[in-house]
Design an enzyme around this catalytic site. Structure first.
Site, mmCIF file in Angstrom:
data_model
loop_
_atom_site.group_PDB
_atom_site.id
_atom_site.type_symbol
_atom_site.label_atom_id
_atom_site.label_comp_id
_atom_site.label_asym_id
_atom_site.label_seq_id
_atom_site.Cartn_x
_atom_site.Cartn_y
_atom_site.Cartn_z
ATOM 1 N N LYS A 46 0.871 -1.171 0.000
ATOM 2 C CA LYS A 46 0.000 0.000 0.000
ATOM 3 C C LYS A 46 0.909 1.222 0.000
ATOM 4 O O LYS A 46 1.661 1.457 0.944
ATOM 5 C CB LYS A 46 -0.922 0.025 1.209
ATOM 6 C CG LYS A 46 -1.866 1.229 1.178
ATOM 7 C CD LYS A 46 -2.679 1.360 2.451
ATOM 8 C CE LYS A 46 -3.513 2.640 2.379
ATOM 9 N NZ LYS A 46 -4.151 2.956 3.684
ATOM 10 N N GLY A 74 -8.246 9.372 9.345
ATOM 11 C CA GLY A 74 -8.449 9.441 10.779
ATOM 12 C C GLY A 74 -9.525 10.407 11.228
ATOM 13 O O GLY A 74 -9.768 10.558 12.431
ATOM 14 N N ALA A 132 -9.933 5.767 4.098
ATOM 15 C CA ALA A 132 -9.754 6.937 4.960
ATOM 16 C C ALA A 132 -11.047 7.708 5.174
ATOM 17 O O ALA A 132 -11.790 7.989 4.236
ATOM 18 C CB ALA A 132 -8.679 7.889 4.437
ATOM 19 N N GLY A 133 -11.292 8.015 6.455
ATOM 20 C CA GLY A 133 -12.394 8.879 6.835
ATOM 21 C C GLY A 133 -13.707 8.192 7.131
ATOM 22 O O GLY A 133 -14.663 8.845 7.542
ATOM 23 N N ASN A 189 -9.876 1.842 9.727
ATOM 24 C CA ASN A 189 -8.919 1.694 10.819
ATOM 25 C C ASN A 189 -9.364 2.463 12.054
ATOM 26 O O ASN A 189 -9.790 1.892 13.054
ATOM 27 C CB ASN A 189 -7.535 2.142 10.365
ATOM 28 C CG ASN A 189 -6.440 1.901 11.393
ATOM 29 O OD1 ASN A 189 -5.268 2.115 11.125
ATOM 30 N ND2 ASN A 189 -6.766 1.438 12.594
ATOM 31 N N THR A 190 -9.311 3.795 11.985
ATOM 32 C CA THR A 190 -9.548 4.611 13.172
ATOM 33 C C THR A 190 -10.891 4.319 13.828
ATOM 34 O O THR A 190 -10.984 4.232 15.061
ATOM 35 C CB THR A 190 -9.456 6.104 12.811
ATOM 36 O OG1 THR A 190 -8.149 6.381 12.296
ATOM 37 C CG2 THR A 190 -9.701 6.975 14.041
#
Length: 280
Positions: free
Chosen positions: A114, A175, A201-202, A223-224
């Site tokens: 990645k 994040g 992301a997001g 993830n976050t």
């Protein structure tokens, strides 16, 4: 109701376009990151409950050639079931990303990568010029490159032209958990794509993942939202189910949710005449 793994397997069998990246097929369309978790146990729980088959880990946080131990996040991952995807998180330019990629391969990380190039530390937005430069070099060097990018349709096409295996446009800043703030551009990227599009992301809520899949994304990466959850297992299951539901909605052709062509007037779901056998 069966387990999430059984549900995913059944859905994949009926999917007219199974998820395949560089010749490898995936049943789960939910990829998981490994940053910010409070412990390796919490991370392992999220991975297990999500049924994810692709987990990305920052090269700066692990040493792939050292013996596994309780402090090493890689040791918490069942590498017989889950594919480990090294990422170049923290790389500030193309040269640094390329160096990290080659180091990872030398230490047993394989050819899959990645690619992340984020020179600005506050917002961590990817550098489009450096990303294209690094991707071009890495593909020539035999890497399977999955680049993290802004939701830029032209850049997405250029990265496909140089041989990237996917494109991974952001939904909103990494994040931030803001959800999909780039929908118009994502729709163009998905429409033009010749490789799987992974929204990365997001995504802060399961509904965000479902929305991305309804739009036609091939997969999502989270993830976050999992790492900061009070219950990582429940959060992971919720994202897994939402991702599956969004894919099923896309396949059956959900109507009335697209920003283009959305209804602007109310439409009755039942007839307004002929009620109970006669007009009134």
């Amino acid at each position: 109701m069966g387990t999430i793994q059984e549900m995913l397997a059944e859905a994949a069998e009926c999917d007219p376009q199974p998820l395949e990246i560089a010749g490898r097929r995936f049943v789960s369309r939910l990829f998981v990151g490994t940053g910010k978790f409070s412990s390796s146990a919490a991370m392992r729980q999220a991975i297990d409950e999500s049924a994810s088959e692709m987990v990305t880990v920052a090269l700066r946080r692990v040493e792939l050639n050292r013996p596994m131990d309780a402090q090493d996040p890689v040791s918490a991952i069942d590498r017989n079931r889950v594919m480990l995807l090294p990422n170049t998180s923290g790389a500030r330019d193309a040269a640094e990303a390329i160096k990290l990629a080659h180091l990872a391969r030398e230490l047993g990380g394989g050819n899959w990568l990645k690619l992340e190039v984020t020179p600005e530390p506050r917002y961590l937005l990817p550098d489009p010029v450096a990303t294209l430069e690094a991707a071009t070099a890495l593909v020539k060097d035999g890497f399977v490159v999955l680049p993290y990018i802004n939701a830029d349709p032209i850049l997405a096409l250029r990265l496909q032209d140089v041989g990237c295996a996917t494109v991974m446009p952001l939904g909103s800043p990494i994040g931030s958990n803001q959800g999909i703030r780039t929908e118009a551009s994502l729709r163009i990227i998905i429409e033009q794509a010749r490789v799987p599009v992974v929204v990365d992301a997001g995504l802060g809520a399961p509904s965000h993942a479902a929305r991305a899949m309804e739009m036609g994304a091939a997969a999502v990466l989270v993830n976050t939202a999992l790492a900061v959850s009070e219950n990582t297992g429940r959060a992971a299951r919720a994202f897994a189910l939402a991702t599956l539901a969004g894919r099923e909605a896309f396949l059956y052709g959900v109507r009335g949710v697209a920003s283009s062509g959305a209804w602007t007037e109310a439409r009755a779901s039942s007839p307004l005449t002929g009620f109970l056998g006669g007009d009134h």
